[in-house]
Design a protein around this motif. Sequence first.
Motif, PDB file in Angstrom:
ATOM      1  N   GLU A 127       0.863  -1.178   0.000  1.00  0.00           N
ATOM      2  CA  GLU A 127       0.000   0.000   0.000  1.00  0.00           C
ATOM      3  C   GLU A 127       0.899   1.227   0.000  1.00  0.00           C
ATOM      4  O   GLU A 127       1.821   1.342   0.813  1.00  0.00           O
ATOM      5  CB  GLU A 127      -0.912   0.023   1.234  1.00  0.00           C
ATOM      6  N   ASN A 158      -4.372   5.057  -2.201  1.00  0.00           N
ATOM      7  CA  ASN A 158      -5.590   5.568  -1.554  1.00  0.00           C
ATOM      8  C   ASN A 158      -6.181   6.719  -2.356  1.00  0.00           C
ATOM      9  O   ASN A 158      -5.453   7.589  -2.837  1.00  0.00           O
ATOM     10  CB  ASN A 158      -5.271   6.053  -0.139  1.00  0.00           C
ATOM     11  N   GLU A 212      -7.593   2.192  -3.721  1.00  0.00           N
ATOM     12  CA  GLU A 212      -8.330   1.961  -2.476  1.00  0.00           C
ATOM     13  C   GLU A 212      -9.317   3.088  -2.251  1.00  0.00           C
ATOM     14  O   GLU A 212      -8.923   4.242  -2.102  1.00  0.00           O
ATOM     15  CB  GLU A 212      -7.357   1.912  -1.280  1.00  0.00           C
ATOM     16  N   ASP A 259     -11.782   0.102   1.229  1.00  0.00           N
ATOM     17  CA  ASP A 259     -10.889   0.290   2.377  1.00  0.00           C
ATOM     18  C   ASP A 259     -11.548   0.127   3.750  1.00  0.00           C
ATOM     19  O   ASP A 259     -10.987  -0.487   4.624  1.00  0.00           O
ATOM     20  CB  ASP A 259     -10.219   1.677   2.279  1.00  0.00           C
ATOM     21  N   LYS A 309     -10.951  -4.880   2.019  1.00  0.00           N
ATOM     22  CA  LYS A 309     -10.022  -4.769   3.142  1.00  0.00           C
ATOM     23  C   LYS A 309     -10.791  -4.925   4.442  1.00  0.00           C
ATOM     24  O   LYS A 309     -11.754  -4.201   4.688  1.00  0.00           O
ATOM     25  CB  LYS A 309      -9.306  -3.411   3.124  1.00  0.00           C
TER      26      LYS A 309
HETATM   27 MG    MG Z   1      -5.777   2.412   2.642  1.00  0.00          MG
END
Ligand code: MG
Length: 280
Positions: free
Chosen positions: A49, A108, A140, A170, A191
């Motif tokens: 990530e 993200n 994400e 996420d 996630k």
């Molecule tokens: Mg994240």
Amino acid sequence: GLVGSEMCIRDSRKIGLERDLRRAFLKRELEVHYQPQFEIASGEVAGAEALLRWNHPTEGPVSPGEFIPLAEESGLIVEIGAWVVERVCEDLREILDRRMHPGSVSVNVSARQLRDAGFHDTVMDPIRRFGIHPPYMQLEVTETAVAQNRDTAIALLDSLRREGVRVAIDDFGTGYSSLSYLQQMPLDVIKVDKSFVDEIGNGVTSDNICRTVIRMAQGMGKKSIAEGVETREQLDFLRENGCDQAQGWYFSKALSKEAFFEFVEQQDLHTQRRKALEIL
Ligand code: MG
Ligand code: C2E
Ligand code: MG
């Protein structure tokens, strides 16, 4: 009074940080770090990530939890977000050119970025320019971010997935979305939020909640990845309950680009050695 002056201090820190953040971004003082993600069954690195880091010249490291909301409020997140995608593609190109296998990198994405159809090209332009195979890029998004821009966000994620880019959700299970809504979301990976992982081992009900989130991912035919894994006990529970991947301090914190490259290199050497032994 005390409350008033505290508020004043907080506001002036905020205004100061917002100004400094803009300057830091222009001066390229922000960095992208990488937290490795692991395949639970094999223990191999499955990806990473990308997480922003800001080392303020006088305040020291400022947490993304503090500066991302400032960037969102001011709209600067649109430019910063585009820059993160660019950086990740450039770093991926470099690591692939060195014949290493990092897996897919998650970036993200804030609500604000999902408001504008131009985000499609923001993601695809660097992917094409650096010649990255699109599934190496994973976005994400949170349930909440998608809900805030519903039609545009879903159209964007749909079109990016058609290009081969992957989508992870996420904060799965922490928002207010209904199951039918989640089912309509264009996504590949779920996630398992840290808040559920934290509860592992805190009693039958907590364990059941975490188990249910993993089962839901399986039921929807999606891959699951648990975040914020800190203990062996949590990892064992996740493995027993069929979670696919994990990331967290138990394995590694976010690493600088160089440290991440070294990490992947070590793992590739290890895998090659193991495969060589299997052949012998
Ligand atoms: Mg994240
Ligand atoms: P997130 O996407 O949920 O990222 C996971 C956060 O959990 C990261 O915090 C990570 O360092 C932290 N974490 C990972 N493993 C552990 C663990 O085992 N224990 C604990 N206690 N924490 C762990 P970080 O880096 O401070 O980032 C916070 C949030 O800032 C991220 O949450 C994400 O929402 C946002 N963010 C970071 N980089 C970006 C970016 O490039 N763009 C956008 N839009 N948001 C970003
Ligand atoms: Mg998260």
